[in-house]
Design a protein around this motif. Structure first.
Motif, PDB file in Angstrom:
ATOM      1  N   SER A 116     -11.194  11.167   5.614  1.00 29.56           N
ATOM      2  CA  SER A 116     -12.007  11.919   5.339  1.00 29.56           C
ATOM      3  C   SER A 116     -12.360  12.711   4.812  1.00 29.56           C
ATOM      4  N   PRO A 117     -12.850  13.028   3.598  1.00 33.48           N
ATOM      5  CA  PRO A 117     -11.989  14.551   3.641  1.00 33.48           C
ATOM      6  C   PRO A 117     -12.620  15.902   4.604  1.00 33.48           C
ATOM      7  N   SER A 118     -13.701  15.167   5.632  1.00 36.09           N
ATOM      8  CA  SER A 118     -14.193  16.848   6.350  1.00 36.09           C
ATOM      9  C   SER A 118     -13.130  16.597   7.769  1.00 36.09           C
ATOM     10  N   GLY A 119     -12.633  15.298   7.843  1.00 37.42           N
ATOM     11  CA  GLY A 119     -11.333  14.720   9.041  1.00 37.42           C
ATOM     12  C   GLY A 119     -12.224  14.576  10.134  1.00 37.42           C
ATOM     13  N   ALA A 120     -13.388  14.249   9.597  1.00 37.03           N
ATOM     14  CA  ALA A 120     -14.381  13.561  11.058  1.00 37.03           C
ATOM     15  C   ALA A 120     -13.611  11.730  11.549  1.00 37.03           C
ATOM     16  N   SER A 121     -13.298  11.685  10.024  1.00 40.59           N
ATOM     17  CA  SER A 121     -13.112  10.179  10.227  1.00 40.59           C
ATOM     18  C   SER A 121     -11.322  10.057   9.619  1.00 40.59           C
ATOM     19  N   ARG A 122     -10.479   9.032  10.799  1.00 40.94           N
ATOM     20  CA  ARG A 122      -9.843   8.998  10.251  1.00 40.94           C
ATOM     21  C   ARG A 122      -9.068   7.552  10.698  1.00 40.94           C
ATOM     22  N   GLY A 123      -8.106   7.391   9.743  1.00 40.39           N
ATOM     23  CA  GLY A 123      -7.367   5.496  10.285  1.00 40.39           C
ATOM     24  C   GLY A 123      -6.000   5.656  10.154  1.00 40.39           C
ATOM     25  N   ALA A 124      -4.909   4.552  10.235  1.00 43.24           N
ATOM     26  CA  ALA A 124      -3.676   4.154  10.106  1.00 43.24           C
ATOM     27  C   ALA A 124      -3.824   2.472   9.315  1.00 43.24           C
ATOM     28  N   LEU A 125      -3.335   2.306   8.947  1.00 45.76           N
ATOM     29  CA  LEU A 125      -3.184   1.080   8.512  1.00 45.76           C
ATOM     30  C   LEU A 125      -1.664   0.335   7.638  1.00 45.76           C
ATOM     31  N   ASP A 126      -1.451  -0.907   8.103  1.00 44.94           N
ATOM     32  CA  ASP A 126       0.274  -0.833   8.306  1.00 44.94           C
ATOM     33  C   ASP A 126      -0.205  -2.037   7.710  1.00 44.94           C
ATOM     34  N   ILE A 127       0.746  -3.227   6.439  1.00 47.09           N
ATOM     35  CA  ILE A 127       0.675  -4.642   6.155  1.00 47.09           C
ATOM     36  C   ILE A 127       2.038  -5.071   5.645  1.00 47.09           C
ATOM     37  N   ARG A 128       2.577  -6.213   6.725  1.00 46.23           N
ATOM     38  CA  ARG A 128       3.295  -6.875   6.518  1.00 46.23           C
ATOM     39  C   ARG A 128       3.476  -8.254   5.840  1.00 46.23           C
ATOM     40  N   SER A 129       4.777  -8.283   4.438  1.00 47.65           N
ATOM     41  CA  SER A 129       3.905  -9.766   4.396  1.00 47.65           C
ATOM     42  C   SER A 129       5.858 -10.987   4.876  1.00 47.65           C
ATOM     43  N   GLY A 130       5.023 -11.998   4.778  1.00 46.16           N
ATOM     44  CA  GLY A 130       6.087 -12.333   5.325  1.00 46.16           C
ATOM     45  C   GLY A 130       7.185 -13.113   4.570  1.00 46.16           C
TER      46      GLY A 130
ATOM     47  N   PRO B 288     -15.607   7.236  -1.031  1.00 45.40           N
ATOM     48  CA  PRO B 288     -15.050   6.456  -2.525  1.00 45.40           C
ATOM     49  C   PRO B 288     -13.960   6.533  -2.671  1.00 45.40           C
ATOM     50  N   ASP B 289     -12.699   7.496  -2.620  1.00 43.47           N
ATOM     51  CA  ASP B 289     -11.685   7.124  -3.546  1.00 43.47           C
ATOM     52  C   ASP B 289     -10.881   6.562  -2.472  1.00 43.47           C
ATOM     53  N   VAL B 290     -11.280   7.137  -0.892  1.00 38.72           N
ATOM     54  CA  VAL B 290     -10.043   6.157   0.290  1.00 38.72           C
ATOM     55  C   VAL B 290     -10.569   5.387   0.347  1.00 38.72           C
ATOM     56  N   ALA B 291     -11.363   5.040   0.475  1.00 39.37           N
ATOM     57  CA  ALA B 291     -12.109   3.671   0.851  1.00 39.37           C
ATOM     58  C   ALA B 291     -12.021   2.669  -0.634  1.00 39.37           C
ATOM     59  N   ASN B 292     -11.342   3.043  -1.609  1.00 38.73           N
ATOM     60  CA  ASN B 292     -10.945   2.053  -2.668  1.00 38.73           C
ATOM     61  C   ASN B 292      -9.657   2.252  -2.352  1.00 38.73           C
ATOM     62  N   ARG B 293      -8.273   3.147  -2.068  1.00 40.86           N
ATOM     63  CA  ARG B 293      -6.767   3.483  -1.818  1.00 40.86           C
ATOM     64  C   ARG B 293      -6.869   2.346  -0.902  1.00 40.86           C
ATOM     65  N   VAL B 294      -7.429   2.283   0.428  1.00 38.27           N
ATOM     66  CA  VAL B 294      -7.632   1.157   1.382  1.00 38.27           C
ATOM     67  C   VAL B 294      -7.763  -0.132   0.695  1.00 38.27           C
ATOM     68  N   VAL B 295      -8.933  -0.334   0.116  1.00 42.66           N
ATOM     69  CA  VAL B 295      -9.336  -1.811   0.085  1.00 42.66           C
ATOM     70  C   VAL B 295      -8.567  -2.259  -0.933  1.00 42.66           C
ATOM     71  N   GLY B 296      -8.034  -1.689  -1.111  1.00 40.87           N
ATOM     72  CA  GLY B 296      -6.805  -2.277  -2.409  1.00 40.87           C
ATOM     73  C   GLY B 296      -5.445  -2.261  -2.547  1.00 40.87           C
ATOM     74  N   GLU B 297      -5.191  -1.848  -1.068  1.00 43.39           N
ATOM     75  CA  GLU B 297      -4.075  -2.300  -0.375  1.00 43.39           C
ATOM     76  C   GLU B 297      -4.280  -3.934  -0.060  1.00 43.39           C
ATOM     77  N   ILE B 298      -5.654  -3.289   1.154  1.00 44.52           N
ATOM     78  CA  ILE B 298      -6.106  -5.284   1.572  1.00 44.52           C
ATOM     79  C   ILE B 298      -5.767  -5.556   0.557  1.00 44.52           C
ATOM     80  N   GLN B 299      -6.759  -5.734  -0.647  1.00 43.70           N
ATOM     81  CA  GLN B 299      -6.389  -6.776  -1.459  1.00 43.70           C
ATOM     82  C   GLN B 299      -5.317  -7.451  -2.631  1.00 43.70           C
ATOM     83  N   LYS B 300      -4.557  -6.729  -2.171  1.00 41.64           N
ATOM     84  CA  LYS B 300      -2.901  -7.147  -2.614  1.00 41.64           C
ATOM     85  C   LYS B 300      -2.250  -8.239  -1.836  1.00 41.64           C
ATOM     86  N   ALA B 301      -2.897  -7.451  -0.253  1.00 41.89           N
ATOM     87  CA  ALA B 301      -2.000  -8.354   0.263  1.00 41.89           C
ATOM     88  C   ALA B 301      -2.789  -9.733   0.784  1.00 41.89           C
ATOM     89  N   PHE B 302      -4.139  -9.907   0.238  1.00 39.95           N
ATOM     90  CA  PHE B 302      -5.053 -11.382   0.399  1.00 39.95           C
ATOM     91  C   PHE B 302      -4.296 -11.959  -0.992  1.00 39.95           C
TER      92      PHE B 302
END
Length: 330
Positions: free
Chosen positions: A109-123, A314-328
């Protein structure tokens, strides 16, 4: 003003540990009276029984940020590393390299209070795996810290075998919500042979029964009927509460019980589901794709798109959700 679903669940479900989750990551606002945990120091990591950097992708390159789990207690971190290792050893050669961009592999997050990591590998082309999603999320809230770790393995329509869900939601060092299941892809009433093959013959209900014997374990029931409807009868959905000063007890339960239980469930999925080679007809495949698509869309609708912007931007959320949508593929 109508209350959000997050607020409604947090007020209505568990008085000491409110909220719920859904696939592949709930991003819920749990509360805790504990101060936010700090990332593991090098000393703490060195004292752990396993090496933190032993997980590497099957292709060349640095380890994924998901493999760091910097905010987890040692026993929890060791378990997640072991689960990743087991899945990588069995499926790694059949998975494509990760295509997740750096700003989604690790985000904050912009404040640094929330952090995360996401990785997706396709078959790969000949793999029954659609994708494997791994993530961790750490949020510092006014009432404490929230850590969510997720392992979600989705199979493609070449097989009707169940998907794998494993998620840990920890709001304090002494309390934990665990969701784990082999998510059925057929109606178990209409297909009793499916129930027998994947749930009865594998003795999948035994881990749930063993965990339920612990006095610190209580059933956890989501207020969402939809969430409950996609789970199998053998699903583990529990709250483990060791009390205000129960951090040591939680560590013992994690190492002594959860470690073996979670590894056994992953083993059953790898042996019985991920290696399934059923020949399905066109109608069966179409029905599977439709069912899987509905679950994927609900995941985005009721969890990710609604809740990620609250913790990040919203910008960070859109990036993360966008990658999950690609995998989905939605």
């Amino acid at each position: 003003m109508r209350r959000s679903r997050i607020q409604a669940e947090s007020e209505s479900e568990m008085p000491s540990l409110p909220s719920s989750s859904f696939l592949p990551s709930p991003f819920r606002l749990l509360s805790s009276r504990r101060p936010p945990p700090r990332p593991c120091s090098s000393t703490a990591i060195a004292g752990s029984k396993r090496r933190p950097n032993r997980i590497r992708a099957s292709m060349s390159g640095p380890p994924s940020p998901v493999a760091e789990f910097p905010y987890l207690p040692p026993s929890h971190r060791d378990l997640m590393l072991d689960l990743r290792s087991v899945v990588e050893d069995r499926l790694g050669p059949h998975l494509l390299p990760s295509a997740v961009p750096p700003d989604v592999l690790s985000f904050h997050s912009p404040s640094g209070a929330s952090r995360g990591a996401l990785d997706i590998r396709s078959g790969g082309r000949d793999s029954p795996v659609d994708f494997i999603l791994e993530s961790w999320l750490h949020c510092e809230l006014p009432t404490g810290a929230l850590n969510i770790t997720t392992l979600f393995a989705f199979l493609d329509a070449a097989t009707d075998a169940p998907h794998l869900l494993m998620e840990f939601i920890q709001s304090s060092p002494s309390s934990l919500i665990l969701f784990t299941d082999l998510l059925p892809r057929k109606d178990l009433v209409l297909h009793p042979d499916y129930l027998d093959e994947f749930y009865q013959q594998t003795n999948l209900d035994k881990p749930r029964q063993e965990l339920a014997k612990l006095p610190q374990v209580q059933p956890y029931c989501s207020s969402s009927l939809y969430i409950r409807s996609v789970l199998s009868p053998t699903a583990i959905a529990v709250c483990i509460n060791c009390g205000e000063d129960g951090q040591g007890m939680m560590e013992d339960i994690m190492r002594g019980r959860l470690d073996a239980i979670c590894k056994e469930i992953v083993r059953i999925w790898l042996d019985t589901c991920a290696s399934s080679s059923k020949q399905l007809g066109e109608t069966e495949r179409a029905n599977l794709l439709r069912r899987d698509g509905l679950i994927k869309n609900k995941t985005i609708e009721i969890d990710l798109a609604a809740n990620l912007p609250r913790m990040f931007s919203p910008d960070v959320a859109n990036r993360v959700v966008g990658e999950i949508q690609k995998a989905f593929k939605i």
